[in-house]
Each structure stands twice: as C-alpha cells, then as structure tokens.
Design an enzyme around this catalytic site. Structure first.
Site, PDB file in Angstrom:
ATOM      1  N   GLU A   1      31.261   4.317  41.225  1.00  9.56           N
ATOM      2  CA  GLU A   1      31.596   3.141  40.449  1.00  9.56           C
ATOM      3  C   GLU A   1      32.971   3.348  39.804  1.00  9.56           C
ATOM      4  O   GLU A   1      33.152   2.509  38.629  1.00  9.56           O
ATOM      5  CB  GLU A   1      30.601   2.291  39.393  1.00  9.56           C
ATOM      6  CG  GLU A   1      29.399   2.162  40.506  1.00  9.56           C
ATOM      7  CD  GLU A   1      28.538   0.972  39.866  1.00  9.56           C
ATOM      8  OE1 GLU A   1      29.178  -0.011  39.349  1.00  9.56           O
ATOM      9  OE2 GLU A   1      27.604   0.788  40.270  1.00  9.56           O
TER      10      GLU A   1
ATOM     11  N   ARG B   1       9.951  27.063  21.635  1.00  5.66           N
ATOM     12  CA  ARG B   1      10.259  28.422  22.004  1.00  5.66           C
ATOM     13  C   ARG B   1      10.537  29.522  21.015  1.00  5.66           C
ATOM     14  O   ARG B   1      11.412  29.063  19.954  1.00  5.66           O
ATOM     15  CB  ARG B   1      11.662  28.158  23.056  1.00  5.66           C
ATOM     16  CG  ARG B   1      12.371  29.536  23.339  1.00  5.66           C
ATOM     17  CD  ARG B   1      11.619  30.286  24.426  1.00  5.66           C
ATOM     18  NE  ARG B   1      12.440  31.294  24.751  1.00  5.66           N
ATOM     19  CZ  ARG B   1      11.873  32.424  25.821  1.00  5.66           C
ATOM     20  NH1 ARG B   1      11.156  32.080  26.585  1.00  5.66           N
ATOM     21  NH2 ARG B   1      12.787  33.381  26.142  1.00  5.66           N
TER      22      ARG B   1
ATOM     23  N   ILE C   1      27.415   4.472  50.595  1.00  6.26           N
ATOM     24  CA  ILE C   1      27.020   3.285  49.903  1.00  6.26           C
ATOM     25  C   ILE C   1      25.748   3.506  49.667  1.00  6.26           C
ATOM     26  O   ILE C   1      24.630   3.566  50.423  1.00  6.26           O
ATOM     27  CB  ILE C   1      27.132   2.157  51.316  1.00  6.26           C
ATOM     28  CG1 ILE C   1      28.410   1.971  51.597  1.00  6.26           C
ATOM     29  CG2 ILE C   1      26.391   0.760  50.751  1.00  6.26           C
ATOM     30  CD1 ILE C   1      29.476   1.754  50.647  1.00  6.26           C
TER      31      ILE C   1
END
Ligand code: CAA
Length: 381
Positions: free
Chosen positions: A363, A268, A157
């Site tokens: 969910e 980069r 929970i």
C-alpha cells in the site's frame, strides 16, 4: 480536547481482544507455517461484523466509524497479522471504493455480500512494472459493444486466490495517461480471469497473494466503477484509507511483539536476576512503548479525519510510515530481548519481525509515503 474511545468503541475493542486471544493467537503460528488461508477465522470475522466495519447497514455493514475500524484492526492483527490484512483489504481496498463510487445496483451486487462477509474482495492495481509507479498501467480495457474487454496481468494481489471479485484498474484511453485509467469490478468466475499459484513470502504467509491474469475477459457496462478516466482517483483515494488500515495492522504487530518481550523480560533470568531489571532492557522497552503510543495517536488522528470526511492523504501517509517503521523497530528489539530464542520459530517474535516488514512495503512503500507527505505539505504552503 478529549483523546478517549467512546463506550461503544471500548466494547468493540474488548470483543476483538477476546476473539484475538482465544481464536487467533493460538493458531497464528500454525497458519503461517502451513501458509493456509484462515477460512475459519474469516468466517468468525464475518459473524463479528468486521468485514465491512464502516459500511452502512443498508449495504450489509454494521455502520461503525473509521476509528472503530482501526481499533478492531489493531486487536485482530495483534492476534494474527495475516487475518488482519485479509480484513483490511476487504474493508479498505474493496468495500470502501464500491461504497464511495458505486451506484445502487452495483452496491446491491458488489457491496452488500462483501460488507456482510459472505464474499471476499481484492484490489488489483499493482502490475509487474507498476508498483510504486502506479500510473504505469499496462492492463487495457477496450470498448466492446456496450461493455469492455480486459487484457493484462496484476501482480502481488493480496486475497486474489480467495476473492470472489477484484477491483481492477485498466487503461481505457492510454494516450491520456493517469486520466485514461478506469476501475472495473471483475468476478472470478468470469471467463478469461485466472489467478496464479500464491507467492512464496517472508511474512503474513496465511494471507495469500497471487497474480491475476486477464485474457479477453469480457465485462458488461455495469462493471465500470465510477466514470471512465476516474480510475486513478479511485485508486489513490482508496489507498488514503487503506494506509490507515495498514498503520493499524502495524500497531497490532508491534503490540504483540512488545507484549511478548515484556513477558519474556520479567521471566528470563541472567546474571542472577530477571533481565527486566537491567537498564539495557528497560531502555529498549521504553523506546518500543513510546513509538507504539505515537503510532497509535497518528493512526487514530488519520481515522478521525476520514470520519470527518476531510482529505487525509497526508495524515494516512504519516500514520503508515511511522507505524510501519515502528513495528519493524519494536519487533527487532523484541527479538533482541529474546536473544537466541528470538531467532527460533518456537517463539513468536521472529514471525512478528517477518510480518512487520511488509507494512513498510505494501500500500505504498515508506519512500512513497514520504513523497505523499512532502507533496501535501508543499501544496499547502
Ligand atoms: N486522492 C485523489 N486524487 C489523487 C490523490 C488522492 N489521494 N493522489 C493523487 N491524485 C490525483 C492528483 O490530484 C492528480 O490529478 P490532477 O492532475 O487532476 O490533479 C492525479 O491523481 C495524478 O497525481 P500525481 O501526479 O501525484 O501521480 P503520480 O503518478 O506522480 O503518482 C504516487 C503519485 C503517490 C507516487 C502514486 O503513484 C502512489 O501512491 N504510488 C504507490 C502505489 C501504491 O500504494 N500501491 C499499493 C498497491 S495496493 C496494495 O499494496 C494492497 C496490498 O497488497 C495489501
């Protein structure tokens, strides 16, 4: 057809973006590493009116719409995915059902302080044997005088260790199956209510999740939310809204990963030029941005449907399954663009990947979302 945010929604978006850049992003890695509930961030969410976004002013909220809610959720989750889910649970899984099913006395006691952010709520549906099979509830609520006695264990929970009140689902008439489930508002200071130590998790580690154990936990008649037997309907219709919040959380995680990858790719240098100049990187960035944009449109559509008070089970499931899988895809590609550095905790993308994974699970897993979509489609036919 117009697809654009209103002036108010754009202002909210900017406020949330600034807040995320200044108050969440700089601390998110540390909160995650320390697995610490970000109480200072949650207090600021309260001040910004983000703990009960769509709740009417009468009940402590700022009375905005659900599109505003997802706009805010994306920005907050971009700054810190853990803070995003703490906000999402309080908004979607706690305040929303109390608003829709509560009577005035219940709203006074169990909505206003939560929507205004003074208190925190959580949603107790999952049990050790009832994850995807949410109807397999073993927690019982037995009539006792004019009230109830609860016994059972809820697991995983989110917010439970910090929540003042939990919306708990329990069997009141086990022989009636899903029609025998009822919903209750249970305060953490209720004797017989305990939470376990927080789970050790892969991602969203600053949002704490634990068990809730109820042993002879006595409730008065006022704790029943909705009618006896309404519980499954309360839970499922609540998840229809919750899944939109998680889709928006996934959007925020994906955007954070894409922004980090973009920044890295232009800086980069390999083989004598910025890696952004290579098609291998450009194609990855294109796919990431396209899935992110498609996720956003599905999420806005689902939120708009909720604002229209139209049934949105299918749309929220589509938004959640697409946005959560997109978030994992985008975070994965971001890590790939970072190369070895992407595997290091010194850079943010390994956290975005860890955070993205849960959006495909909680969910309702991606598989459950596909089931909801198929069921809706076939029923419509
Ligand atoms: N709205 C209203 N009523 C609904 C509904 C909805 N969206 N979905 C189903 N119902 C009703 C049905 O109409 C039916 O009632 P009738 O018989 O009167 O028509 C009843 O509920 C039973 O429906 P089903 O037969 O479809 O139920 P099922 O047992 O087959 O389950 C399921 C369907 C979709 C698989 C469901 O169990 C489910 O969604 N499972 C996933 C659970 C889940 O998402 N858990 C998440 C926990 S919360 C969490 O994760 C929070 C967190 O950490 C952040």
């Amino acid at each position: 057809m117009r697809i654009e945010l209103t002036e108010e929604q754009r202002m909210l978006q900017q406020t949330c973006k600034d807040f995320a850049d200044n108050e969440l992003k700089p601390h998110a890695a540390k909160w995650d590493e320390e697995k610490r509930f970000p109480s200072e961030a949650v207090a600021q969410l309260r001040d910004l009116g983000l703990m009960g976004v769509a709740v009417p002013e009468k009940w402590g909220g700022p009375e905005m719409d659900n599109v505003s809610y997802v706009v805010a959720m994306e920005e907050i989750s971009r700054g810190c995915a853990s803070t995003g889910v703490i906000m999402s649970v309080n908004n979607s899984l706690y305040c929303d059902p109390v608003l829709r099913y509560g009577n005035d006395e219940q709203k006074e006691r169990w909505l206003s302080p939560f929507a205004s952010g003074q208190k925190l709520g959580c949603f107790g549906l999952t049990e050790p044997q009832a994850g995807s099979d949410a109807a397999a509830q073993k927690t019982t609520a037995v009539p006792d005088g004019d009230g109830w006695v609860l016994n059972g264990t809820k697991s995983w929970i989110t917010n439970a260790p910090n929540a003042d009140t939990a919306l708990i689902f329990a069997m009141t008439e086990p022989d009636k199956g899903v029609k025998g489930i009822s919903a209750f508002l249970v305060d953490r200071d209720n004797p017989g209510y305990e939470t376990s130590a927080p789970e050790q998790k892969m991602g969203i580690r600053a949002a704490l999740s634990s068990e809730i154990v109820m042993e002879d936990c006595r409730l008065g008649p006022e704790a029943l939310l909705g009618k006896p037997g309404d519980g499954f309907k309360v839970a499922m219709s609540t998840l229809d809204g919750g899944r939109i919040g998680i889709a928006a959380q996934a959007l925020g995680i994906a955007r954070a990963a894409l922004e980090a990858a973009r920044e890295y790719a232009v800086e980069r240098v390999a083989f004598g030029k910025p890696i952004a100049d290579f098609q291998a990187i450009q194609f990855m960035v294109s796919d990431m941005a396209t899935r992110l944009e498609a996720s956003r449109l599905l999420t806005y559509k689902a939120a708009w449907m909720k604002d229209q008070k139209a049934r949105h089970s299918k749309e929220s499931a589509m938004a959640k399954v697409f946005a959560s899988e997109a978030a994992t895809f985008v975070a994965h590609r971001a890590q790939q663009i970072f190369g070895g550095n992407g595997y290091s905790v010194e850079y943010p993308v390994e956290r975005h990947y860890r955070d993205a994974r849960i959006t495909e699970i909680y969910e309702g897993t991606s598989e459950i979302q596909r089931l909801v979509i198929a069921t809706s489609l076939l029923r419509e036919a």
